[in-house]
Design a protein around this motif. Structure first.
Motif, PDB file in Angstrom:
ATOM      1  N   ARG A  17      -3.815   7.480   7.438  1.00 46.18           N
ATOM      2  CA  ARG A  17      -2.617   6.663   7.278  1.00 46.18           C
ATOM      3  C   ARG A  17      -2.452   5.628   8.376  1.00 46.18           C
ATOM      4  O   ARG A  17      -1.870   4.579   8.171  1.00 46.18           O
ATOM      5  N   ASP A  56       0.846  -1.190   0.000  1.00 43.89           N
ATOM      6  CA  ASP A  56       0.000   0.000   0.000  1.00 43.89           C
ATOM      7  C   ASP A  56       0.880   1.237   0.000  1.00 43.89           C
ATOM      8  O   ASP A  56       1.944   1.273   0.642  1.00 43.89           O
ATOM      9  N   ARG A 102      -4.347   6.982  -1.892  1.00 41.67           N
ATOM     10  CA  ARG A 102      -3.955   5.655  -1.419  1.00 41.67           C
ATOM     11  C   ARG A 102      -4.123   4.645  -2.546  1.00 41.67           C
ATOM     12  O   ARG A 102      -5.127   4.645  -3.257  1.00 41.67           O
ATOM     13  N   VAL A 128      -9.929   8.263  -0.887  1.00 35.70           N
ATOM     14  CA  VAL A 128      -9.568   8.881   0.390  1.00 35.70           C
ATOM     15  C   VAL A 128      -9.957  10.350   0.321  1.00 35.70           C
ATOM     16  O   VAL A 128      -9.599  11.054  -0.628  1.00 35.70           O
ATOM     17  N   ASN A 174      -5.057  13.814  -0.540  1.00 36.43           N
ATOM     18  CA  ASN A 174      -4.619  12.491  -0.110  1.00 36.43           C
ATOM     19  C   ASN A 174      -4.889  11.425  -1.169  1.00 36.43           C
ATOM     20  O   ASN A 174      -5.881  11.500  -1.905  1.00 36.43           O
ATOM     21  N   ASN A 209       0.665   5.426   0.463  1.00 34.49           N
ATOM     22  CA  ASN A 209      -0.085   6.602   0.908  1.00 34.49           C
ATOM     23  C   ASN A 209       0.697   7.856   0.545  1.00 34.49           C
ATOM     24  O   ASN A 209       1.906   7.935   0.783  1.00 34.49           O
TER      25      ASN A 209
END
Length: 419
Positions: A302, A190, A235, A258, A233, A192
C-alpha cells in the motif's frame, strides 16, 4: 431474560449491517486503522483497567474472570463520539456512533465458566480533501476487523484463577485515493483492499488476597502472542473524469496483480495491580506493552507512508460505592467510577509518534429500586481525550465520547423442586 437477549442481539446485527464505520479519524488511514477498546463501559470508565474480576460481571479483557462467575451475565454496549479535528490553520468536526461489544458469559460448574461474543477490534473511517496550487487529492477509507471469541476460565482457589480466549479475526480495509491535476482532463484513482482472517489467542490470570480490615489485593495479567493472519490483497487503478458535482466517472480501469500476504497481529502484555474493599472502593494501575512494530511488515504494497514502533500504555482508575446494600437511598448504591490513560498508538507520521490520552468518568446504576433486586445495572460513561498533534503539519483530534452499557444477570441451569 432470554427474550431480552434475543431482542438485543437482533438490534446489534441490524446496527452493524447499517453502520460500516466505527471511527472518524485521518489516523485510521495507516495500517489496519485505529484499535478499539476491548472492554465494557465500566472498564472504560476506570481508564480502561482490566484488573477487577468478581462473581457477577464478566471482564472481556481478562478470560480468568469467567472462572469466578456465579451468575449468567449478558453485556452489550455502545458509544457516541464527537471529534474536533484541527491543524495550525484550520479545524473541522465529525461524529460517529457505534455498538462496541456483545457477549454472554455463564458458570458451568464450581470454579468453571465460559463465554462468547463479538467485538469490533479495529476501525477505518476517514474522508480527507488535500488541495494545493497544482492538484488535489481526495482520500477516503472504510472497514475494520472484528473478533468473534470463545473464552473459558477456571478458579483454582479463592486466590487464583486463569483463563483462555480463542479469537477468530475477520474483516476488510478499503482505502481510496483520487488525484486530479489542474490543466489535465482526466484524473487517476487507486483502490487498495485487504481481507483479513485468522485465529489468535489470549491467556490471562488473576490473583486476589484478603488482608486485615477486609482490604483486598488484586493482581492481574494477560498475554497475547504475535500471530500471522491471512491477508487477501486487491488493487485497482482507474482513469476517471471528475463531474461537476464531484462524482467520479470511470473511463478506464484495470486490476493490478498483488500477491496475497500475511498480516502480523502484534503481541500484547498487560500487568496490573490494585487494592480496595469489596463493594466499597478500589484503586489500581496497569501497564501494557504492545508489539506494534510488527505492523511495519504488513501491507507493504500500500505504501501509505506510515511507520510503526512498539508502544506502551499506562492506566489508572478506580470506583467508589457509598453503601451497596442501602435500603433507603438509591444513590448510595450507585457505583462512581473515574480513570486516566496515556497510550502510545505505535504509529509514526512525519517522524512524530502519535499519542493518545483520556480522562473518564462513569456511573453504574442498579436497574432495580430495591437492594433485593437482581444485580443487573446500566453503566454510563463519559471520556474526554486527545489524539495526535499539530506539530509537523499533522492533525490533532479532541474527542468527547459518551458510552452506555447493559449488564444483565440471571441464574440459569437451576433444577427446580416441586412439592
Amino acid at each position: 431474560m432470554i427474550k431480552r437477549l434475543l431482542a438485543i442481539v437482533l438490534l446489534f446485527i441490524v446496527f452493524k449491517a447499517e453502520a460500516q464505520e466505527n471511527v472518524s479519524s485521518p489516523y485510521s488511514y495507516y495500517g489496519i486503522g485505529l484499535t478499539n477498546f476491548k472492554g465494557t463501559v465500566s472498564n472504560r470508565s476506570m481508564g480502561g483497567l482490566s484488573i477487577l474480576t468478581d462473581s457477577i460481571h464478566v471482564n472481556l479483557q481478562n478470560p480468568a474472570s469467567y472462572g469466578r462467575l456465579k451468575l449468567t451475565n449478558f453485556v452489550v454496549g455502545g458509544s457516541h463520539e464527537r471529534v474536533t479535528l484541527k491543524t495550525d490553520d484550520a479545524s473541522d468536526n465529525a461524529k460517529i456512533s457505534s455498538l462496541d461489544y456483545l457477549a454472554l458469559a455463564m458458570p458451568l460448574g464450581k470454579g468453571f465458566g465460559v463465554g462468547f461474543g463479538v467485538i469490533p477490534y479495529t476501525s477505518v473511517g476517514y474522508r480527507i480533501l488535500d488541495l494545493n496550487d497544482t492538484d488535489g487529492a481526495r482520500l477516503s477509507g472504510r472497514g475494520g476487523m472484528n473478533k468473534v471469541f470463545f473464552s473459558a476460565g477456571y478458579e483454582f482457589s479463592q486466590a487464583l484463577s486463569i483463563g483462555l480466549d480463542a479469537q477468530y479475526n475477520f474483516g476488510n480495509f478499503q482505502n481510496r485515493r483520487t488525484i486530479v491535476e489542474q490543466g489535465l482532463q482526466y484524473g487517476t484513482r487507486d483502490i487498495n483492499r485487504s481481507d483479513i482472517k485468522g485465529f489468535n489467542f489470549n491467556i490471562g490470570a488473576n490473583y486476589q488476597k484478603t488482608f486485615e480490615n477486609n482490604l483486598q489485593l488484586h493482581v492481574s495479567g494477560t498475554y497475547s502472542p504475535e500471530v500471522d493472519l491471512n491477508s487477501d490483497n486487491f488493487r485497482e487503478v482507474s482513469t476517471i473524469l471528475l463531474g461537476s458535482d464531484g462524482s467520479e466517472n470511470v473511463v478506464d480501469s484495470r486490476e493490478i496483480n498483488v500477491d496475497n500476504s500475511t498480516f502480523t497481529n502484534p503481541s500484547k502484555l498487560s500487568l496490573g495491580a490494585g487494592i480496595g474493599k469489596q463493594n466499597k472502593w478500589f484503586i489500581g494501575a496497569e501497564y501494557v506493552a504492545l508489539g506494534t512494530s510488527s505492523y511495519q511488515r504488513s501491507f507493504d504494497f500500500r505504501n501509505d507512508g506510515g511507520e510503526f514502533e512498539d508502544a506502551t500504555q499506562v492506566k489508572l482508575g478506580g470506583y467508589f460505592i457509598p453503601k451497596y446494600d442501602s435500603f433507603t437511598n438509591y444513590f448510595d448504591r450507585v457505583v462512581y467510577r473515574a480513570g486516566f490513560r496515556y497510550e502510545g498508538t505505535g504509529l509514526i507520521v512525519q517522524n512524530e509518534s502519535i499519542k493518545e490520552f483520556g480522562m473518564s468518568f462513569g456511573l453504574g446504576l442498579p436497574m432495580g429500586l430495591r437492594s433485593t433486586d437482581p444485580f443487573s445495572n446500566i453503566n454510563l460513561g463519559i471520556e474526554l481525550g486527545r489524539r495526535g498533534t499539530t506539530d509537523q503539519g499533522l492533525i490533532q483530534e479532541n474527542f468527547l465520547r459518551l458510552s452506555i452499557g447493559l449488564s444483565l444477570n440471571d441464574k440459569w441451569f437451576t433444577k427446580r423442586k416441586f412439592y
